[in-house]
Design a protein around this motif. Structure first.
Motif, mmCIF file in Angstrom:
data_model
loop_
_atom_site.group_PDB
_atom_site.id
_atom_site.type_symbol
_atom_site.label_atom_id
_atom_site.label_comp_id
_atom_site.label_asym_id
_atom_site.label_seq_id
_atom_site.Cartn_x
_atom_site.Cartn_y
_atom_site.Cartn_z
ATOM 1 N N ALA A 10 -1.607 -12.124 -2.411
ATOM 2 C CA ALA A 10 -2.022 -10.899 -1.720
ATOM 3 C C ALA A 10 -1.561 -9.665 -2.494
ATOM 4 O O ALA A 10 -2.304 -8.691 -2.627
ATOM 5 C CB ALA A 10 -1.470 -10.875 -0.291
ATOM 6 N N TRP A 11 -0.352 -9.724 -3.025
ATOM 7 C CA TRP A 11 0.147 -8.589 -3.814
ATOM 8 C C TRP A 11 -0.634 -8.439 -5.112
ATOM 9 O O TRP A 11 -0.928 -7.316 -5.535
ATOM 10 C CB TRP A 11 1.650 -8.731 -4.062
ATOM 11 N N LEU A 12 -0.991 -9.532 -5.740
ATOM 12 C CA LEU A 12 -1.811 -9.439 -6.955
ATOM 13 C C LEU A 12 -3.164 -8.816 -6.648
ATOM 14 O O LEU A 12 -3.654 -7.964 -7.396
ATOM 15 C CB LEU A 12 -1.997 -10.822 -7.582
ATOM 16 N N VAL A 13 -3.766 -9.210 -5.535
ATOM 17 C CA VAL A 13 -5.050 -8.631 -5.131
ATOM 18 C C VAL A 13 -4.878 -7.150 -4.808
ATOM 19 O O VAL A 13 -5.737 -6.330 -5.129
ATOM 20 C CB VAL A 13 -5.661 -9.411 -3.945
ATOM 21 N N LEU A 14 -3.750 -6.784 -4.194
ATOM 22 C CA LEU A 14 -3.496 -5.369 -3.898
ATOM 23 C C LEU A 14 -3.380 -4.558 -5.184
ATOM 24 O O LEU A 14 -3.930 -3.462 -5.283
ATOM 25 C CB LEU A 14 -2.232 -5.221 -3.052
ATOM 26 N N PHE A 15 -2.686 -5.085 -6.174
ATOM 27 C CA PHE A 15 -2.580 -4.376 -7.453
ATOM 28 C C PHE A 15 -3.948 -4.276 -8.133
ATOM 29 O O PHE A 15 -4.274 -3.257 -8.750
ATOM 30 C CB PHE A 15 -1.545 -5.028 -8.369
ATOM 31 N N LEU A 16 -4.758 -5.307 -8.007
ATOM 32 C CA LEU A 16 -6.124 -5.252 -8.533
ATOM 33 C C LEU A 16 -6.927 -4.179 -7.801
ATOM 34 O O LEU A 16 -7.666 -3.411 -8.431
ATOM 35 C CB LEU A 16 -6.795 -6.622 -8.393
#
Length: 117
Positions: A10-16
């Motif tokens: 979820a954090w990786l998607v948020l950074f994306l």
């Protein structure tokens, strides 16, 4: 999938989503008020991508934290790349306050980390 892995994704998607927000902000700037077709089309694509990725991330991350991080990434990224791509200025005062935003984003991420017991 473990809860820890789910949160990390979820954090990786948020950074994306934040990266897409930077693309959107820069494309809007390049579109000159949506009068340049190519930049306007790029802006629309980045707008849809950032909203989609943000909506996925907010399934797991609290809205307040996720939105603040997303907006911070967008603001800092646009402010840092604007001088490179759009002939904008970056003063020492602006750089200082951008560093404050970055510190805030880092602290929000740390605050959202699961507690170890």
């Amino acid at each position: 999938m473990s809860n820890r892995t789910h949160r990390a994704r979820a954090w990786l998607v948020l950074f994306l989503a934040g990266a897409f927000e930077v693309g959107y902000a820069l494309a809007v700037g390049g579109s000159r008020g949506f009068t340049v077709l190519s930049w306007s089309l790029v802006a629309v694509v980045f707008f849809l991508l950032t909203l989609f990725a943000l909506s996925l991330a907010l399934r797991t991350i609290d809205v307040g934290i996720g939105y603040a991080v997303w907006a911070g990434i967008g603001a800092v990224g646009a402010a840092l790349l604007g001088p490179v791509l759009l002939d904008e200025t970056l003063t020492p005062a602006k750089a200082f306050w951008l560093a404050v935003i970055i510190a805030g984003v880092v602290w929000l991420k740390l605050a959202d980390s699961p507690k170890r017991t």
